[in-house]
Scaffold this motif. Sequence first.
Motif, PDB file in Angstrom:
ATOM      1  N   PRO A 184      36.433   9.268   5.818  1.00 49.70           N
ATOM      2  CA  PRO A 184      36.880   7.928   5.400  1.00 49.70           C
ATOM      3  C   PRO A 184      36.059   6.821   6.060  1.00 49.70           C
ATOM      4  CG  PRO A 184      38.445   8.871   6.945  1.00 49.70           C
ATOM      5  CD  PRO A 184      37.365   9.895   6.752  1.00 49.70           C
ATOM      6  N   GLU A 192      32.754   7.185   1.823  1.00 51.25           N
ATOM      7  CA  GLU A 192      33.340   6.632   0.593  1.00 51.25           C
ATOM      8  C   GLU A 192      32.271   6.480  -0.485  1.00 51.25           C
ATOM      9  OE1 GLU A 192      36.391   6.403  -0.011  1.00 51.25           O
ATOM     10  OE2 GLU A 192      37.331   6.355   1.966  1.00 51.25           O
ATOM     11  N   VAL A 204      40.841   5.214   9.154  1.00 53.15           N
ATOM     12  CA  VAL A 204      39.654   4.649   8.510  1.00 53.15           C
ATOM     13  C   VAL A 204      38.515   4.578   9.530  1.00 53.15           C
ATOM     14  CG1 VAL A 204      38.689   2.574   7.421  1.00 53.15           C
ATOM     15  CG2 VAL A 204      40.978   3.359   6.821  1.00 53.15           C
ATOM     16  N   SER A 208      45.289   8.606   1.577  1.00 50.38           N
ATOM     17  CA  SER A 208      45.045   7.789   2.763  1.00 50.38           C
ATOM     18  C   SER A 208      45.983   8.268   3.862  1.00 50.38           C
ATOM     19  CB  SER A 208      45.290   6.325   2.444  1.00 50.38           C
ATOM     20  OG  SER A 208      46.553   6.193   1.862  1.00 50.38           O
TER      21      SER A 208
END
Length: 201
Positions: free
Chosen positions: A146, A151, A179, A175
């Motif tokens: 992530p 991405e 991140v 998710s």
Amino acid sequence: MHAPPVQRLVTELGRLPGIGQRTAQRLAFHILRTPPEEANALADAIREVKEKIGLCEVCFNLADEARCRICQDERRDGGVICVVEEPGDVIPIERTHEFHGRYHVLGGALSPIDGVDPEHLKIAELFRRVDDGAGQVREVVLATNPTTTGEATALFVADGLRERAPQVTVTRLASGLPVGGDLEYADEVTLGRAFAGRRAV
Ligand SMILES: [Zn+2]
């Protein structure tokens, strides 16, 4: 200034990721202090891994034969392929016990700034694998990290698959993964949940 052999060891250790000059020096002095058999065991382990380990001819995971253990396992579902960046990403996913399909290891993530373009990754090989599967592949799970590059890689692969194999469902891990984090360091509960909750993209 170190004697040349010591300097050589410091230089080589300093090439390892996350090892600065100071740490390289500390490790070198540690190796100098250890008994010869211990230091040689380290050197032998490095030599052996380079001699015996290659990439699986199907999925590009690490393998000590032409095909990795997962590709050799008949019980694994060939209809689902999980795409990851590095061989190290396979291990945490295996630990979740959520996934029973096969893998495809890209060998990195797209990063034009660093000169990593699609042709440097095993992306064409993935497309070919899906084509050659002659409709056998039902789903491709994009489990790249992530991060920005992860991405971008997922988007690129998803676009390519949509164009080439519209019958295949393309999913991305849910998710919940930190991140900017690395799959390799995600705990198995979080990663297992992200797997179970994957969505079509
Ligand atoms: Zn394999």
